[in-house]
Design a protein around this motif. Structure first.
Motif, mmCIF file in Angstrom:
data_model
loop_
_atom_site.group_PDB
_atom_site.id
_atom_site.type_symbol
_atom_site.label_atom_id
_atom_site.label_comp_id
_atom_site.label_asym_id
_atom_site.label_seq_id
_atom_site.Cartn_x
_atom_site.Cartn_y
_atom_site.Cartn_z
ATOM 1 N N PHE A 164 48.462 50.669 8.227
ATOM 2 C CA PHE A 164 47.733 51.813 8.775
ATOM 3 C C PHE A 164 47.260 52.824 7.731
ATOM 4 O O PHE A 164 46.541 53.763 8.069
ATOM 5 N N THR A 172 44.316 53.883 18.435
ATOM 6 C CA THR A 172 43.211 53.478 17.564
ATOM 7 C C THR A 172 41.904 53.827 18.266
ATOM 8 O O THR A 172 41.895 54.067 19.487
ATOM 9 N N GLU A 181 39.674 51.839 19.036
ATOM 10 C CA GLU A 181 39.487 50.813 20.076
ATOM 11 C C GLU A 181 40.260 51.172 21.350
ATOM 12 O O GLU A 181 39.720 51.109 22.457
ATOM 13 N N ASN A 182 41.539 51.535 21.192
ATOM 14 C CA ASN A 182 42.351 51.825 22.374
ATOM 15 C C ASN A 182 41.903 53.089 23.099
ATOM 16 O O ASN A 182 41.918 53.145 24.330
ATOM 17 N N ALA A 241 38.894 54.205 23.214
ATOM 18 C CA ALA A 241 37.646 53.837 23.905
ATOM 19 C C ALA A 241 37.954 53.056 25.184
ATOM 20 O O ALA A 241 37.312 53.277 26.218
ATOM 21 N N LEU A 242 38.943 52.165 25.126
ATOM 22 C CA LEU A 242 39.290 51.383 26.323
ATOM 23 C C LEU A 242 39.812 52.285 27.445
ATOM 24 O O LEU A 242 39.445 52.112 28.609
ATOM 25 N N ARG A 266 30.183 54.241 23.668
ATOM 26 C CA ARG A 266 30.352 54.138 22.216
ATOM 27 C C ARG A 266 31.073 55.395 21.764
ATOM 28 O O ARG A 266 30.617 56.507 22.040
ATOM 29 N N TYR A 300 32.390 57.443 18.596
ATOM 30 C CA TYR A 300 32.410 57.650 17.144
ATOM 31 C C TYR A 300 33.632 58.473 16.766
ATOM 32 O O TYR A 300 33.839 59.556 17.300
ATOM 33 N N PHE A 332 31.275 59.704 11.403
ATOM 34 C CA PHE A 332 29.864 59.325 11.416
ATOM 35 C C PHE A 332 29.668 57.857 11.036
ATOM 36 O O PHE A 332 28.647 57.272 11.324
ATOM 37 N N ASP A 333 30.657 57.258 10.385
ATOM 38 C CA ASP A 333 30.470 55.870 9.940
ATOM 39 C C ASP A 333 31.426 54.892 10.618
ATOM 40 O O ASP A 333 31.644 53.797 10.117
ATOM 41 N N LEU A 334 32.002 55.305 11.740
ATOM 42 C CA LEU A 334 32.968 54.422 12.402
ATOM 43 C C LEU A 334 32.955 54.639 13.909
ATOM 44 O O LEU A 334 33.074 55.771 14.369
ATOM 45 N N PHE A 335 32.784 53.540 14.662
ATOM 46 C CA PHE A 335 32.809 53.696 16.115
ATOM 47 C C PHE A 335 33.424 52.481 16.786
ATOM 48 O O PHE A 335 33.496 51.405 16.195
ATOM 49 N N ALA A 336 33.900 52.674 18.006
ATOM 50 C CA ALA A 336 34.314 51.559 18.858
ATOM 51 C C ALA A 336 33.389 51.547 20.064
ATOM 52 O O ALA A 336 32.910 52.597 20.507
ATOM 53 N N GLU A 337 33.143 50.359 20.559
ATOM 54 C CA GLU A 337 32.213 50.206 21.658
ATOM 55 C C GLU A 337 32.890 49.392 22.752
ATOM 56 O O GLU A 337 33.580 48.419 22.448
ATOM 57 N N VAL A 338 32.729 49.765 24.003
ATOM 58 C CA VAL A 338 33.264 48.978 25.108
ATOM 59 C C VAL A 338 32.145 48.744 26.104
ATOM 60 O O VAL A 338 31.375 49.656 26.392
#
Lengths: 138, 142
Positions: free
Chosen positions: B33, B98, B100-101, B103-104, B127, B129, B132-138
């Motif tokens: 991590f 995270t 990802e989590n 966003a879920l 989506r 963010y 500015f340079d990192l995102f998760a999308e579901v």
């Protein structure tokens, strides 16, 4: 179950010249216009890389971000601050249009990333034009 | 041919989080991590893009009234905004917050909210963010 993707943005700066050896100089200039400039020109490219897959049950991540950065940066290192036509193997005999650059990036990243994770690429050549490829079907 | 139309609205919230697994050694946590193990958490200004699909209402010309969408999403985000996600929300007791989590969790809540608003609305995707340079999308297939 919903799908989940992780996107990360990278930058590289490179020079190129659009010129097809199968066309005459006049035809090249007609098609590529200012991009045919004999001594080349450059862009700050921005690349959005999206991976998609199952979340690892312990880390809650699709893949390690450090690993993704390492793979992408290793590849971009071969293009950053280079003249693509003259200094990279692939573009010595391929035209460095955005379309072909993004296909090259897809092919290379797909090879280097864990199997089937690469999902989508978006490549900005300037603020006003971009190219996309991938498995997105929306 | 039927055309798909979606509408996307952007939201913002600020929160802190920490990545840490009690069942792992300190060394393994650090390795996996990195900076995110910092003991008291660290924070981000999250940007959330919510994309809603569905039929365009013949009378209003809208898929969803944005005031309704704003109310619905803000009601959810109030529980995330200016919070330490690990301790101040119930969602990350047994999973790492995270991108990802998070966003879920947001996807499921917004989806639920939309379905109670109208059966014709579809959460086509979000989506999130973290920077500015990192995102998760579901997303779900339409």
């Amino acid at each position: 179950m919903p799908h989940i993707g992780l996107g990360r943005i990278y930058w590289f700066s490179a020079a190129h010249r659009l010129h097809s050896p199968s066309l005459s100089d006049a035809e090249n200039f007609m098609i590529y216009d200012k991009c045919n400039n004999i001594n080349g020109h450059g862009h700050d490219y921005k690349l959005e890389v999206t991976v998609s897959g199952e979340l690892h049950p312990e880390t809650g991540m699709i893949m390690s971000l450090a690993e993704l950065d390492r793979v992408v940066n290793d590849l971009l290192k071969t293009m950053d601050y280079k003249h693509l036509n003259k200094e990279t193997e692939f573009f010595k005999n391929h035209i460095a249009t955005g379309e072909i650059i993004i296909q090259f990036l897809w092919q290379e990243l797909n090879k280097r990333l864990p199997r089937n994770l690469l999902y989508h690429l978006k490549l900005w050549e300037t603020n006003n034009n971009y190219f996309e490829t991938g498995r997105k079907n929306r | 041919m039927e055309k798909n139309v979606t509408i996307t609205k952007k939201f913002e919230f600020s929160a802190s989080h920490r990545y840490w697994r009690e069942d792992w050694s300190e060394e393994k946590n650090n390795k996996e991590f990195g900076l995110c193990v910092s003991p008291y958490g660290h924070g981000h200004n999250y940007e959330l893009y919510v994309t809603v699909g569905g039929q365009v209402d013949a009378q209003t010309g809208m898929i969803i009234n944005l005031t309704d969408l704003k109310k619905l999403v803000n009601k959810i985000l109030i529980n995330f905004d200016h919070k330490f996600l690990n301790l101040d929300t119930p969602y990350f007791r047994d999973k790492i917050p995270t991108t990802e989590n998070i966003a879920l969790v947001l996807f499921e809540q917004i989806k639920l909210g939309l379905s109670s608003l109208s059966g014709r609305l579809k959460l086509s995707g979000i989506r999130l963010y973290e920077r500015f340079d990192l995102f998760a999308e579901v997303w779900e297939e339409i």
